[in-house]
Design a protein around this motif. Structure first.
Motif, short mmCIF file in Angstrom:
data_model
loop_
_atom_site.label_atom_id
_atom_site.label_comp_id
_atom_site.label_asym_id
_atom_site.label_seq_id
_atom_site.Cartn_x
_atom_site.Cartn_y
_atom_site.Cartn_z
N LEU A 1 0.83 -1.20 0.00
CA LEU A 1 0.00 0.00 0.00
C LEU A 1 0.86 1.25 0.00
N ARG A 2 1.84 1.29 0.89
CA ARG A 2 2.70 2.46 1.03
C ARG A 2 3.53 2.70 -0.22
N LYS A 3 3.90 1.64 -0.90
CA LYS A 3 4.71 1.76 -2.12
C LYS A 3 3.85 2.24 -3.29
N LEU A 4 2.68 1.63 -3.47
CA LEU A 4 1.85 1.92 -4.63
C LEU A 4 0.96 3.16 -4.50
N HIS A 5 0.60 3.48 -3.26
CA HIS A 5 -0.41 4.53 -3.05
C HIS A 5 0.02 5.56 -2.01
N ALA A 6 1.28 5.89 -1.96
CA ALA A 6 1.80 6.82 -0.95
C ALA A 6 1.06 8.15 -0.95
N ASP A 7 0.64 8.61 -2.11
CA ASP A 7 -0.05 9.90 -2.21
C ASP A 7 -1.46 9.88 -1.61
#
Length: 178
Positions: A169-175
């Motif tokens: 999640l943090r890698k793909l959707h950090a924004d």
């Protein structure tokens, strides 16, 4: 200021995993673990759900501010933080209670869900098997299943199963994160 509050109900295997993912997303007001999609009479218990005989899936119900995050964005996060290509299974969890499912609340959500799956299929080698069904009823899970990762992060299941999903999640959707 009035918020544009909407509801989404999603099942991506164990509800502890999907709950932990969406608790980190901006615009999500509330995440409740529960059960939906079955036909057994009365409010089911966790033990009954685990038997696989109720027809219910482990799901989460999200309350979200649609002015901060759209239903489509929620579905993209959902589809990329679990495996939507495995029928009735997520990792070692097997049975219809662990199926990938989007329970839509209205026709617009059904249309968006169908379109998101169609758009994302190109990124998966195997066919997406996520079920799209109307929400009939949602049962809130027992209190010990709410905020599970936040209260039990040191447990083995959390370390080995949930933590990698959060890393993805943090890698793909950090924004999109709080």
């Amino acid at each position: 200021m009035n918020k544009n509050i909407q509801t989404a109900t999603l099942g991506g295997g164990c509800f502890w995993c999907t709950e932990a993912v969406f608790q980190e997303v901006k615009g999500i007001e509330k995440v409740v673990s529960g059960y939906s999609g079955g036909n057994a009479p009365g409010k089911p218990t966790y033990r009954e759900i685990c038997s696989g005989l109720t027809g219910h899936a482990e799901v989460i119900q999200l309350t979200f501010d649609a002015d901060m995050i759209s239903f489509e964005e929620i579905l993209v996060i959902f589809m990329t933080t679990h495996d939507p290509t495995t029928l009735n299974r997520q990792g070692a969890d097997r049975g219809t209670q662990y199926r990938s499912v989007i329970f839509y609340h209205n026709k617009n959500q059904k249309t968006i869900a169908t379109e998101v799956i169609k758009q994302l299929q190109q990124y998966f080698e195997d066919k997406i098997v996520t079920e799209i069904s109307p929400l009939a009823i949602f049962y809130e899970a027992e209190q010990e299943h709410q905020n599970y990762y936040r209260e039990n992060a040191q447990q083995g299941y959390c370390s080995f199963v949930i933590a990698p999903k959060l890393a993805k999640l943090r890698k793909l959707h950090a924004d999109k994160l709080v």
